[in-house]
Design a protein around this motif. Structure first.
Motif, PDB file in Angstrom:
ATOM      1  N   LEU A 177      13.156 120.945  64.402  1.00 41.93           N
ATOM      2  CA  LEU A 177      12.571 121.247  65.712  1.00 41.93           C
ATOM      3  C   LEU A 177      12.672 120.014  66.602  1.00 41.93           C
ATOM      4  O   LEU A 177      12.047 118.977  66.320  1.00 41.93           O
ATOM      5  N   GLU A 178      13.446 120.147  67.658  1.00 36.89           N
ATOM      6  CA  GLU A 178      13.691 119.005  68.547  1.00 36.89           C
ATOM      7  C   GLU A 178      12.400 118.436  69.114  1.00 36.89           C
ATOM      8  O   GLU A 178      12.215 117.221  69.202  1.00 36.89           O
ATOM      9  N   ARG A 179      11.460 119.295  69.494  1.00 37.31           N
ATOM     10  CA  ARG A 179      10.227 118.800  70.119  1.00 37.31           C
ATOM     11  C   ARG A 179       9.393 117.953  69.156  1.00 37.31           C
ATOM     12  O   ARG A 179       8.625 117.099  69.578  1.00 37.31           O
ATOM     13  N   ASN A 180       9.562 118.169  67.848  1.00 37.44           N
ATOM     14  CA  ASN A 180       8.798 117.390  66.879  1.00 37.44           C
ATOM     15  C   ASN A 180       9.339 115.976  66.695  1.00 37.44           C
ATOM     16  O   ASN A 180       8.669 115.132  66.082  1.00 37.44           O
ATOM     17  N   LEU A 181      10.533 115.721  67.208  1.00 34.79           N
ATOM     18  CA  LEU A 181      11.112 114.383  67.078  1.00 34.79           C
ATOM     19  C   LEU A 181      10.728 113.455  68.226  1.00 34.79           C
ATOM     20  O   LEU A 181      10.860 112.239  68.102  1.00 34.79           O
ATOM     21  N   LYS A 182      10.249 114.020  69.324  1.00 36.44           N
ATOM     22  CA  LYS A 182       9.936 113.190  70.484  1.00 36.44           C
ATOM     23  C   LYS A 182       8.841 112.159  70.182  1.00 36.44           C
ATOM     24  O   LYS A 182       9.042 110.958  70.392  1.00 36.44           O
ATOM     25  N   ALA A 210      16.634 124.088  66.009  1.00 41.23           N
ATOM     26  CA  ALA A 210      17.915 123.694  66.595  1.00 41.23           C
ATOM     27  C   ALA A 210      19.061 124.551  66.079  1.00 41.23           C
ATOM     28  O   ALA A 210      19.176 124.809  64.877  1.00 41.23           O
ATOM     29  N   GLY A 211      19.916 125.001  66.991  1.00 44.02           N
ATOM     30  CA  GLY A 211      21.128 125.729  66.646  1.00 44.02           C
ATOM     31  C   GLY A 211      22.343 124.831  66.784  1.00 44.02           C
ATOM     32  O   GLY A 211      22.251 123.693  67.262  1.00 44.02           O
TER      33      GLY A 211
END
Length: 245
Positions: A177-182, A210-211
């Motif tokens: 999940l991209e938002r969890n990396l911010k 993420a796709g």
């Protein structure tokens, strides 16, 4: 996805490896989360006395707005989390195939390896045992360990780092999940976004895994659709073969 060796500089000097669980540590194509997803809908429908269509819409709304359906139910309805977690993680793990190459790659990483999931610690332990990976990890951190604050809440990351005495500047964070990396990137973690070819269009845009077509974001250091291959590249960077004379 092949990465030039020079791009591996963000990995240098890091000796703590943090892995999300669902759709990261095992391939998203196993579709385990579809089982969890359906069991969440069943629980919401029963708990709130809704039909399944209403329950599913609310489930996805809470997922997008609160980080997890669990957190939404706790915040908006005062739900006790224990029964929810027990119900949604009672799933069939047989779709996960043997992954000996992944096991070998993770085992070879120097330093500590920790699973950090928005699911329960018991779910992480059960899945990693099924994958024959559990003995390679030095810790499991579940949603209950974060006081039920989910990623990407800053409170969750702070609790995780405190519990395992993690220096983000020496750690690498793997997530789907991209938002969890911010927040992880802002804390100093090197970040790896694990993508899949699965169709995630049924999930809310705000919380969609993420796709393959997802591009890099400033808080994503590396993109990969092959976790085993990426870890092998990391290992080659950390222990290069001696040059031929």
């Amino acid at each position: 996805m092949t990465l030039p060796a020079l791009e591996m500089s963000r990995i240098e000097g890091r000796d703590t490896w943090v892995f999300d669980l669902d759709n990261t540590l095992y391939p998203a194509e196993c579709d385990l989360f579809a089982q969890i997803d359906q069991r969440m809908t069943d629980f919401v429908a029963r708990f709130l006395g809704m039909d399944r269509a209403e329950a599913r819409a609310l489930q996805k709304q809470y997922y997008a707005e609160h980080g997890t359906t669990l957190k939404g139910l706790m915040t908006m309805h005062g739900m006790d989390p224990a029964e929810f977690l027990a119900h949604v993680h009672e799933i069939d793990l047989s779709p996960i195939p043997p992954l000996p190459s992944l096991c070998d790659a993770i085992a070879a990483l120097p330093g500590r390896k920790i699973v950090y999931t928005n699911g329960s610690r018991g779910h992480a332990e059960r899945v990693t045992k099924h994958m024959e990976l559990h003995h390679h990890f030095h810790g499991m951190f579940g949603i209950e360990d974060a006081g039920f604050h989910p990623k990407p809440s800053q409170a969750a990351y702070d609790a995780f780092c405190d519990a395992h005495e993690i220096d983000p500047g020496r750690a690498v964070f793997f997530e789907d999940l991209e938002r969890n990396l911010k927040p992880a990137h802002e804390m100093g973690f090197a970040t790896v976004l694990v993508r899949s070819g699965k169709d995630w269009s049924h999930e809310p845009v705000e919380a969609r895994p993420a796709g393959l077509n997802d591009a890099a974001h400033p808080h994503v250091d590396y993109l990969t659709d092959d976790l085993t291959g990426f870890i092998r590249q990391v290992l080659a960077f950390l222990s290069p073969l001696p040059a031929e004379e």
